[in-house]
Design a protein around this motif. Sequence first.
Motif, PDB file in Angstrom:
ATOM      1  N   LYS A   1      44.567  29.121  48.757  1.00 51.46           N
ATOM      2  CA  LYS A   1      45.839  29.326  48.331  1.00 51.46           C
ATOM      3  C   LYS A   1      45.927  30.418  47.186  1.00 51.46           C
ATOM      4  CE  LYS A   1      49.478  26.740  48.510  1.00 51.46           C
ATOM      5  NZ  LYS A   1      50.272  25.248  48.445  1.00 51.46           N
ATOM      6  N   LEU A   2      45.145  29.957  46.087  1.00 52.28           N
ATOM      7  CA  LEU A   2      44.990  30.693  44.717  1.00 52.28           C
ATOM      8  C   LEU A   2      44.402  32.053  44.837  1.00 52.28           C
ATOM      9  CD1 LEU A   2      46.078  30.196  41.958  1.00 52.28           C
ATOM     10  CD2 LEU A   2      43.581  29.295  41.649  1.00 52.28           C
ATOM     11  N   LEU A   3      43.663  32.101  45.869  1.00 52.97           N
ATOM     12  CA  LEU A   3      42.934  33.209  45.941  1.00 52.97           C
ATOM     13  C   LEU A   3      43.828  34.257  46.690  1.00 52.97           C
ATOM     14  CD1 LEU A   3      40.360  35.138  46.248  1.00 52.97           C
ATOM     15  CD2 LEU A   3      39.928  34.269  48.368  1.00 52.97           C
ATOM     16  N   PHE A   4      44.675  33.907  47.675  1.00 53.75           N
ATOM     17  CA  PHE A   4      45.626  34.843  48.407  1.00 53.75           C
ATOM     18  C   PHE A   4      46.612  35.209  47.498  1.00 53.75           C
ATOM     19  CE2 PHE A   4      43.917  32.946  52.589  1.00 53.75           C
ATOM     20  CZ  PHE A   4      42.826  33.508  52.452  1.00 53.75           C
ATOM     21  N   LEU A   5      47.248  34.220  46.768  1.00 54.14           N
ATOM     22  CA  LEU A   5      48.343  34.483  45.908  1.00 54.14           C
ATOM     23  C   LEU A   5      47.756  35.449  44.699  1.00 54.14           C
ATOM     24  CD1 LEU A   5      51.272  33.749  45.036  1.00 54.14           C
ATOM     25  CD2 LEU A   5      50.214  31.986  43.547  1.00 54.14           C
ATOM     26  N   SER A   6      46.547  35.003  43.986  1.00 55.66           N
ATOM     27  CA  SER A   6      46.223  35.917  43.032  1.00 55.66           C
ATOM     28  C   SER A   6      45.973  37.141  43.423  1.00 55.66           C
ATOM     29  CB  SER A   6      45.506  35.185  42.035  1.00 55.66           C
ATOM     30  OG  SER A   6      44.387  34.801  42.742  1.00 55.66           O
ATOM     31  N   ALA A   7      45.433  37.494  44.665  1.00 54.75           N
ATOM     32  CA  ALA A   7      45.123  38.800  45.148  1.00 54.75           C
ATOM     33  C   ALA A   7      46.359  39.644  45.476  1.00 54.75           C
ATOM     34  CB  ALA A   7      44.453  38.644  46.500  1.00 54.75           C
TER      35      ALA A   7
ATOM     36  N   GLY B   1      53.716  48.935  35.086  1.00 46.14           N
ATOM     37  CA  GLY B   1      53.634  50.308  34.853  1.00 46.14           C
ATOM     38  C   GLY B   1      52.196  50.852  34.562  1.00 46.14           C
ATOM     39  N   LEU B   2      51.211  50.045  35.276  1.00 48.02           N
ATOM     40  CA  LEU B   2      49.952  50.512  35.220  1.00 48.02           C
ATOM     41  C   LEU B   2      49.307  50.893  36.528  1.00 48.02           C
ATOM     42  CD1 LEU B   2      48.857  47.365  33.117  1.00 48.02           C
ATOM     43  CD2 LEU B   2      49.272  49.461  32.141  1.00 48.02           C
ATOM     44  N   SER B   3      48.212  51.413  36.318  1.00 44.70           N
ATOM     45  CA  SER B   3      47.711  52.100  37.750  1.00 44.70           C
ATOM     46  C   SER B   3      46.797  50.863  38.211  1.00 44.70           C
ATOM     47  CB  SER B   3      47.042  53.467  37.669  1.00 44.70           C
ATOM     48  OG  SER B   3      45.979  53.057  36.640  1.00 44.70           O
ATOM     49  N   GLY B   4      46.391  51.061  39.556  1.00 46.18           N
ATOM     50  CA  GLY B   4      45.800  50.048  40.289  1.00 46.18           C
ATOM     51  C   GLY B   4      44.293  49.891  39.754  1.00 46.18           C
ATOM     52  N   HIS B   5      43.810  51.150  39.368  1.00 46.77           N
ATOM     53  CA  HIS B   5      42.332  50.764  39.101  1.00 46.77           C
ATOM     54  C   HIS B   5      42.254  50.020  37.587  1.00 46.77           C
ATOM     55  CE1 HIS B   5      43.060  54.759  37.324  1.00 46.77           C
ATOM     56  NE2 HIS B   5      42.788  54.174  36.046  1.00 46.77           N
ATOM     57  N   GLU B   6      43.459  49.897  37.010  1.00 48.69           N
ATOM     58  CA  GLU B   6      43.362  48.971  35.724  1.00 48.69           C
ATOM     59  C   GLU B   6      43.397  47.494  36.073  1.00 48.69           C
ATOM     60  OE1 GLU B   6      45.552  50.409  32.293  1.00 48.69           O
ATOM     61  OE2 GLU B   6      46.175  51.822  33.982  1.00 48.69           O
ATOM     62  N   ASN B   7      43.157  47.091  37.315  1.00 48.13           N
ATOM     63  CA  ASN B   7      43.401  45.727  37.772  1.00 48.13           C
ATOM     64  C   ASN B   7      42.109  45.207  37.184  1.00 48.13           C
ATOM     65  OD1 ASN B   7      45.372  45.722  39.342  1.00 48.13           O
ATOM     66  ND2 ASN B   7      44.252  45.732  41.374  1.00 48.13           N
ATOM     67  N   ALA B   8      42.286  44.030  36.737  1.00 47.49           N
ATOM     68  CA  ALA B   8      41.015  43.640  35.684  1.00 47.49           C
ATOM     69  C   ALA B   8      39.829  43.418  36.582  1.00 47.49           C
ATOM     70  CB  ALA B   8      41.498  42.160  34.984  1.00 47.49           C
ATOM     71  N   GLY B   9      38.807  43.952  36.369  1.00 48.41           N
ATOM     72  CA  GLY B   9      37.644  43.815  36.777  1.00 48.41           C
ATOM     73  C   GLY B   9      37.300  42.350  37.572  1.00 48.41           C
ATOM     74  N   ARG B  10      37.092  42.328  38.941  1.00 50.37           N
ATOM     75  CA  ARG B  10      37.131  40.998  39.491  1.00 50.37           C
ATOM     76  C   ARG B  10      35.577  40.479  39.433  1.00 50.37           C
ATOM     77  NH1 ARG B  10      34.956  38.986  43.227  1.00 50.37           N
ATOM     78  NH2 ARG B  10      33.945  40.421  44.893  1.00 50.37           N
ATOM     79  N   LEU B  11      35.373  39.262  39.468  1.00 45.40           N
ATOM     80  CA  LEU B  11      34.188  38.762  39.624  1.00 45.40           C
ATOM     81  C   LEU B  11      32.895  39.346  38.847  1.00 45.40           C
ATOM     82  CD1 LEU B  11      34.302  38.628  43.614  1.00 45.40           C
ATOM     83  CD2 LEU B  11      34.900  37.034  42.146  1.00 45.40           C
TER      84      LEU B  11
ATOM     85  N   LEU C   1      42.428  35.028  39.720  1.00 49.78           N
ATOM     86  CA  LEU C   1      41.589  35.409  40.784  1.00 49.78           C
ATOM     87  C   LEU C   1      40.313  35.330  40.667  1.00 49.78           C
ATOM     88  CD1 LEU C   1      41.537  37.385  43.451  1.00 49.78           C
ATOM     89  CD2 LEU C   1      41.596  39.329  41.804  1.00 49.78           C
ATOM     90  N   ASP C   2      39.713  35.442  39.456  1.00 43.54           N
ATOM     91  CA  ASP C   2      38.298  35.105  39.201  1.00 43.54           C
ATOM     92  C   ASP C   2      37.960  33.757  39.774  1.00 43.54           C
ATOM     93  OD1 ASP C   2      35.651  36.106  38.193  1.00 43.54           O
ATOM     94  OD2 ASP C   2      36.105  34.922  36.531  1.00 43.54           O
ATOM     95  N   HIS C   3      38.823  32.873  39.101  1.00 42.06           N
ATOM     96  CA  HIS C   3      38.550  31.383  39.122  1.00 42.06           C
ATOM     97  C   HIS C   3      38.296  31.338  40.690  1.00 42.06           C
ATOM     98  CE1 HIS C   3      38.125  27.197  37.740  1.00 42.06           C
ATOM     99  NE2 HIS C   3      39.113  26.932  38.623  1.00 42.06           N
ATOM    100  N   SER C   4      39.530  31.279  41.412  1.00 39.53           N
ATOM    101  CA  SER C   4      39.675  31.053  42.890  1.00 39.53           C
ATOM    102  C   SER C   4      38.528  31.790  43.658  1.00 39.53           C
ATOM    103  CB  SER C   4      41.012  31.306  43.440  1.00 39.53           C
ATOM    104  OG  SER C   4      41.457  32.613  43.318  1.00 39.53           O
ATOM    105  N   ALA C   5      38.215  33.196  43.431  1.00 43.15           N
ATOM    106  CA  ALA C   5      37.317  33.795  44.222  1.00 43.15           C
ATOM    107  C   ALA C   5      35.928  33.093  43.911  1.00 43.15           C
ATOM    108  CB  ALA C   5      37.183  35.244  43.699  1.00 43.15           C
ATOM    109  N   GLN C   6      35.453  32.545  42.572  1.00 42.10           N
ATOM    110  CA  GLN C   6      34.244  32.018  42.318  1.00 42.10           C
ATOM    111  C   GLN C   6      34.170  30.789  43.189  1.00 42.10           C
ATOM    112  OE1 GLN C   6      32.861  31.908  38.349  1.00 42.10           O
ATOM    113  NE2 GLN C   6      33.427  33.743  37.744  1.00 42.10           N
ATOM    114  N   TRP C   7      35.266  29.959  43.035  1.00 40.00           N
ATOM    115  CA  TRP C   7      35.191  28.797  43.943  1.00 40.00           C
ATOM    116  C   TRP C   7      35.055  29.174  45.425  1.00 40.00           C
ATOM    117  CZ3 TRP C   7      33.583  24.067  42.804  1.00 40.00           C
ATOM    118  CH2 TRP C   7      33.851  23.636  41.871  1.00 40.00           C
ATOM    119  N   THR C   8      35.791  30.017  46.031  1.00 38.77           N
ATOM    120  CA  THR C   8      35.771  30.279  47.415  1.00 38.77           C
ATOM    121  C   THR C   8      34.157  30.736  47.741  1.00 38.77           C
ATOM    122  OG1 THR C   8      37.985  31.193  47.250  1.00 38.77           O
ATOM    123  CG2 THR C   8      36.445  32.083  49.090  1.00 38.77           C
TER     124      THR C   8
END
Lengths: 351, 305
Positions: free
Chosen positions: B95-101, B112-122, B207-214
């Motif tokens: 749930k957390l992965l899907f929500l935070s994604a 007002g930021l661009s997409g590639h500024e999404n904080a580096g995941r994983l 996102l990082d936390h839930s992705a790592q657990w997934t």
Amino acid sequence: MLAKPSESCNTVEVYGNDIPGLLGEVEAAETALREAAARDTEAAHGEAAYFDAVIKADQKIEPRDWMPDSYRKTLIRQIAQHAHSEIIGMQPEGNWISRAPTLKRKAILLAKVQDEAGHGLYLYAAAETLGVSRDELVELLLAGRQKYSSIFNYPTLTWADVGAIGWLVDGAAIVNQVPLCRCSYGPYARAMIRICKEESFHQRQGFEILHTLSHGTEAQRAMAQGAVDRWWYPSLAMFGPPDADSTHSAQSMAWKIKRFSNDELRQRFVDMCVQQAGVLGLTLPDPDLRWNEERQAYDYTQPDYDELMRVIKGDGPCNRQRMAHRRRSHDEGAWVREAAAAYAKKRAADA
Amino acid sequence: MNVDRLLGFGDDALVAAQRLAEWHASSPEMEEDIALANIALDQLGAARLLLTYAGEVEGRGRDEDALAFLRDDREFRNCLLVELPNGDFATTMAKLLFLSAYQLPLYTKLAGLSGHENAGRLAGPPHRDDAGRLAGPPRREDAGREDASRADAGSAGPPHPEDAGLADSAGPAGPAGGGDAGPAGSGEGERLAAIAAKARKESAYHLDHSAQWTIRLGDGTEESHRRMQDAVDALWPYTHELTSGEVSRDEWLSIVEPVLAEATLDRPADGWAPGGGRSGVHTEHLSYLLGEMQVLHRAHPGARW
């Protein structure tokens, strides 16, 4: 040191009289910790003589130092019990997170319960310096072979209980723990310094919840008084049995693990609460509570120590519930911990 | 800004916080109790800012508490995903992965930021400390404190420079709709952008936390793999509702699919796509969640807490 009874209704002033006073002691303990490191114990030869000299000089015993087995065991028992109390203590207050009456109160309570988990972790880490693992200690808790504070075996029946726990239970914990900041075992003293600073926030938050309730609607006021009525005597019992019946006290005092007796600390707590109750406009449920000019302290009714012993032995209102919850969480998490270990092993093999 | 849209953002965060907080004292590890409380506090903090703002835009004098505690389930605008029960730990992490994604690209856009500024995941695989435990997350030192110190005028807490611009909107006691934070003009975009900029940093951590657990659970033991796959399969249909607005399906998949791949999990087929949350038609679960959350507040109409 007794705070003078105050006529003022200013909560800031009340805190000016006691909690910051206690926090001043935390600061002083921190300074003493640094000074102790410089003190000379060179004269002592031999392990036991060195240990005695360090204790005598008010220095700190560190994990690498020799220490009597019974000193080590006493500390493990005490620190573990303290750590377990933090972990079990999350349950009674956590009980109100989902129903907190405003979003702001919800956030404060959630942060507080999170702090308790953090305190548990510092304390388990302090215990680990004595050569026992956290997993072993948790097993001892789950097997019922180590205790946690009996106070957490009482239920939180209303929102006001969250306030009463903060004011009375955290207040009692601070009175108990401030002297532990000067404990002779270094890692425990350092953990206590950090924890005391955070606990003072919790105590203040609890006071503030009760203050708001006692100045609110009739129903809120009744809720606040009811909670204080239920938590007062169990909070007094937190200081342990009377000095005459306290089994561990004398040796702990000699080792400078403990600095004041149970009864001294209990008196200090009562004196602190009386004037704060006045500010809250709430009554402490003790008809015999009165200022004793000669003693310069309040006379008060002792808690029911038979009840304390019954609760310690397992027959409090919530002992079974608290332990069942802890065991269930532990058991239901087993597959997750196994998976994390298996994953870590695979990655280590890849490396 | 459409009030329903703001309520949707705020209600997602509020209901997610309520569910995450149910884990208190029940997590698989003590470190995880701290992490989940931390994430719940982040969601709650964002919810408070968003609901306060929604109330001001609406202009009917409703503050964050009126919106949280005095609306019925049909008036909530959260997505269905967040109201679903926690289930086991795998379900909560999915749930957390899907929500935070969804929240990360959403807040990035609103800021007002661009997409590639999404904080580096994983950033690399999950790390463990020497004792073999999962390293704990940073502890949140300010959440309740900030409020507490503000509530007690005699002891001003340390200022939080990062939050300074938001401070006025954070407290329920603040004047509603005053100053230049009103709904009209350019102030509106700035206000929402400031909220989103703060929330976005937190979403990156969620996102990082839930992705790592997934990944750990997917690639852990046979049992954890099965549980994680079951969770992903069961929740997948509810993710369509997330990607029917500001965040596109492709954007969302570009975050989720690599995580599932690394976790050795199958990406479910698209099919059934339940919805209705954004217009107030929910699952059976929300009314119970609100019943619990609102019980005390509603029992004492008009009381201050």
